[in-house]
Scaffold this motif. Sequence first.
Motif, PDB file in Angstrom:
ATOM      1  N   LYS A 199      44.332  32.636  43.881  1.00  0.00           N
ATOM      2  CA  LYS A 199      44.001  31.726  44.976  1.00  0.00           C
ATOM      3  C   LYS A 199      42.783  32.241  45.744  1.00  0.00           C
ATOM      4  O   LYS A 199      41.897  31.469  46.112  1.00  0.00           O
ATOM      5  CB  LYS A 199      45.193  31.588  45.920  1.00  0.00           C
ATOM      6  CG  LYS A 199      44.964  30.600  47.046  1.00  0.00           C
ATOM      7  CD  LYS A 199      46.109  30.590  48.051  1.00  0.00           C
ATOM      8  CE  LYS A 199      45.832  29.627  49.188  1.00  0.00           C
ATOM      9  NZ  LYS A 199      46.916  29.596  50.194  1.00  0.00           N
ATOM     10  N   ASP A 200      42.730  33.546  45.968  1.00  0.00           N
ATOM     11  CA  ASP A 200      41.597  34.141  46.670  1.00  0.00           C
ATOM     12  C   ASP A 200      40.278  33.875  45.955  1.00  0.00           C
ATOM     13  O   ASP A 200      39.253  33.624  46.589  1.00  0.00           O
ATOM     14  CB  ASP A 200      41.813  35.657  46.808  1.00  0.00           C
ATOM     15  CG  ASP A 200      42.326  36.027  48.185  1.00  0.00           C
ATOM     16  OD1 ASP A 200      42.835  35.129  48.898  1.00  0.00           O
ATOM     17  OD2 ASP A 200      42.236  37.209  48.556  1.00  0.00           O
ATOM     18  N   ASN A 201      40.318  33.952  44.620  1.00  0.00           N
ATOM     19  CA  ASN A 201      39.094  33.716  43.866  1.00  0.00           C
ATOM     20  C   ASN A 201      38.686  32.246  43.921  1.00  0.00           C
ATOM     21  O   ASN A 201      37.491  31.930  44.042  1.00  0.00           O
ATOM     22  CB  ASN A 201      39.288  34.153  42.415  1.00  0.00           C
ATOM     23  CG  ASN A 201      37.971  34.275  41.684  1.00  0.00           C
ATOM     24  OD1 ASN A 201      37.058  34.952  42.146  1.00  0.00           O
ATOM     25  ND2 ASN A 201      37.863  33.588  40.551  1.00  0.00           N
ATOM     26  N   LEU A 202      39.671  31.366  43.841  1.00  0.00           N
ATOM     27  CA  LEU A 202      39.392  29.934  43.980  1.00  0.00           C
ATOM     28  C   LEU A 202      38.784  29.656  45.349  1.00  0.00           C
ATOM     29  O   LEU A 202      37.821  28.882  45.476  1.00  0.00           O
ATOM     30  CB  LEU A 202      40.693  29.134  43.798  1.00  0.00           C
ATOM     31  CG  LEU A 202      40.626  27.626  44.057  1.00  0.00           C
ATOM     32  CD1 LEU A 202      39.601  26.943  43.170  1.00  0.00           C
ATOM     33  CD2 LEU A 202      42.012  26.997  43.838  1.00  0.00           C
TER      34      LEU A 202
ATOM     35  N   TYR B 196      45.666  29.072  37.164  1.00  0.00           N
ATOM     36  CA  TYR B 196      45.508  30.528  37.103  1.00  0.00           C
ATOM     37  C   TYR B 196      44.671  30.950  35.898  1.00  0.00           C
ATOM     38  O   TYR B 196      43.967  31.955  35.941  1.00  0.00           O
ATOM     39  CB  TYR B 196      46.883  31.201  37.115  1.00  0.00           C
ATOM     40  CG  TYR B 196      47.412  31.371  38.514  1.00  0.00           C
ATOM     41  CD1 TYR B 196      47.024  32.458  39.289  1.00  0.00           C
ATOM     42  CD2 TYR B 196      48.252  30.424  39.077  1.00  0.00           C
ATOM     43  CE1 TYR B 196      47.481  32.609  40.592  1.00  0.00           C
ATOM     44  CE2 TYR B 196      48.712  30.572  40.377  1.00  0.00           C
ATOM     45  CZ  TYR B 196      48.331  31.664  41.124  1.00  0.00           C
ATOM     46  OH  TYR B 196      48.776  31.796  42.414  1.00  0.00           O
ATOM     47  N   ASN B 197      44.742  30.169  34.809  1.00  0.00           N
ATOM     48  CA  ASN B 197      43.889  30.486  33.659  1.00  0.00           C
ATOM     49  C   ASN B 197      42.413  30.289  34.001  1.00  0.00           C
ATOM     50  O   ASN B 197      41.548  31.034  33.541  1.00  0.00           O
ATOM     51  CB  ASN B 197      44.250  29.589  32.463  1.00  0.00           C
ATOM     52  CG  ASN B 197      45.475  30.099  31.732  1.00  0.00           C
ATOM     53  OD1 ASN B 197      45.821  31.278  31.833  1.00  0.00           O
ATOM     54  ND2 ASN B 197      46.144  29.221  31.019  1.00  0.00           N
TER      55      ASN B 197
ATOM     56  N   HIS C 254      36.691  40.943  52.718  1.00  0.00           N
ATOM     57  CA  HIS C 254      37.171  39.847  51.874  1.00  0.00           C
ATOM     58  C   HIS C 254      35.968  39.083  51.331  1.00  0.00           C
ATOM     59  O   HIS C 254      35.031  38.790  52.080  1.00  0.00           O
ATOM     60  CB  HIS C 254      38.059  38.915  52.698  1.00  0.00           C
ATOM     61  CG  HIS C 254      38.772  37.872  51.873  1.00  0.00           C
ATOM     62  ND1 HIS C 254      38.108  36.836  51.258  1.00  0.00           N
ATOM     63  CD2 HIS C 254      40.073  37.717  51.547  1.00  0.00           C
ATOM     64  CE1 HIS C 254      38.985  36.081  50.609  1.00  0.00           C
ATOM     65  NE2 HIS C 254      40.180  36.607  50.770  1.00  0.00           N
ATOM     66  N   PRO C 255      35.978  38.783  50.022  1.00  0.00           N
ATOM     67  CA  PRO C 255      34.830  38.077  49.430  1.00  0.00           C
ATOM     68  C   PRO C 255      34.462  36.809  50.193  1.00  0.00           C
ATOM     69  O   PRO C 255      33.269  36.531  50.389  1.00  0.00           O
ATOM     70  CB  PRO C 255      35.335  37.733  48.019  1.00  0.00           C
ATOM     71  CG  PRO C 255      36.364  38.760  47.721  1.00  0.00           C
ATOM     72  CD  PRO C 255      37.014  39.100  49.023  1.00  0.00           C
TER      73      PRO C 255
ATOM     74  N   ASP D  99      35.866  36.538  36.949  1.00  0.00           N
ATOM     75  CA  ASP D  99      35.180  37.620  37.625  1.00  0.00           C
ATOM     76  C   ASP D  99      33.666  37.410  37.627  1.00  0.00           C
ATOM     77  O   ASP D  99      32.946  38.153  38.276  1.00  0.00           O
ATOM     78  CB  ASP D  99      35.493  38.967  36.973  1.00  0.00           C
ATOM     79  CG  ASP D  99      36.344  38.815  35.745  1.00  0.00           C
ATOM     80  OD1 ASP D  99      37.301  39.526  35.616  1.00  0.00           O
ATOM     81  OD2 ASP D  99      36.007  37.937  34.913  1.00  0.00           O
ATOM     82  N   SER D 100      33.226  36.418  36.903  1.00  0.00           N
ATOM     83  CA  SER D 100      31.794  36.129  36.892  1.00  0.00           C
ATOM     84  C   SER D 100      31.354  35.598  38.244  1.00  0.00           C
ATOM     85  O   SER D 100      31.757  34.527  38.674  1.00  0.00           O
ATOM     86  CB  SER D 100      31.475  35.096  35.810  1.00  0.00           C
ATOM     87  OG  SER D 100      30.233  34.501  36.052  1.00  0.00           O
TER      88      SER D 100
END
Lengths: 199, 199
Positions: free
Chosen positions: A59-62, A53-54, A125-126, A4-5
Amino acid sequence: MPTDSTEMEAEELTPGAQRILEVASELFYRRGIHAVGVDTIAAESGVTKRTLYNRFGSKDNLLRIYLETKDRRWRELVVDRLSSEKGDPRARVLVPFTVLPEWLTESDRGCSFVNAFAELPERDHPGNRVIRAEKEWLRRFFHDRTVEAGAGERAASTLAVQLLALHEGAIVSNAIAEVPGTARAVTEAATALVDAALA
Amino acid sequence: MPTDSTEMEAEELTPGAQRILEVASELFYRRGIHAVGVDTIAAESGVTKRTLYNRFGSKDNLLRIYLETKDRRWRELVVDRLSSEKGDPRARVLVPFTVLPEWLTESDRGCSFVNAFAELPERDHPGNRVIRAEKEWLRRFFHDRTVEAGAGERAASTLAVQLLALHEGAIVSNAIAEVPGTARAVTEAATALVDAALA
DNA sequence: GAGTAGGTATACAGATCTGTATACGCAAGG
DNA sequence: CCTTGCGTATACAGATCTGTATACCTACTC
């Protein structure tokens, strides 16, 4: 979980995470976002899906980090070249075009941001935000350098939009139409537009 | 099954098939190709999935026909406007720009072909071929009209690539950067480039 | 020497995707 | 009259997708 950073930098990534990001960048760009699954990314990175995932959470964040990283690299390339072009104000306006040849060597599938935009319709969407911020940054770059070169506000605004379109079109049509000498011809056009606006 | 007929025209479609094509066009363009399933297309068209497959055979084929139809509509718009611009050779070169305002009213998500290109990496995919053919047609259009306006071969080739990039960039950056007056500013730039090339 | 961070390996839940199977309805044209 | 074209309705096969659960391993650090 560091996912989340927002200020997550590539240097802070673990070796595994770095490999994941590199592989994901290549796959997202070459095959498209929805066409690439996390299983494929994990397998080609030589890690398990659990690790992916860790490290990235989703996937969206990646995807968001992929776009942010590409954005940062692009801005750094332009800003770096800008500092070695301290003399001529017109040459400074044209820096995004003069770096085109080297940028296009790794961009034969078009513009990463435009391609991602095609698959990310939602404005909140980010990833979509990153894309619009990138284009706005480039438009503002053209505008501010043009003002610095001595143009008025109206002329600078118009020229900025024109150069933005020309620049986008160069990357996209270079990939689709595949006409040799696109970068050179487009840079000539940009030069002519800048000279006319500053005449 | 009429799905393998390459010359399939919209007029030959059954009412149900026509609705499917309209809905699919809108969804492919607005949400992306991979993001839209055939179930959604069928449901929003008010037909069953069976009908969709009876009329179009596969999603890939429906996609191809979507792109071919859009391509035909674009060419017809340009050619129609060309015939009402019989006098001024420079105005004829600029027709793809003068039709931009009306074309952009339905293109606020960027260029259909560029967006589809982002999701169709394989060069031998039927859709990919349609996309590259469309860009090549437009490039040739600029080239041929420029030659007709009196330019030499080299000048026409260069100008064609420049106008192609400018045109692509106008549609794309209009959607992403959302700067008001993009069409007008870009058309002015195109006019300046044409005038310079024919000077 | 115990905890912690990073990772492996495997299985699986639950959703969604393309495409097909089966059975029926209805209207127009020969 | 009856075949053919167009469509409905429903179910399902088989693959693939994101994301999680469980259990174990290894190296480093306090």
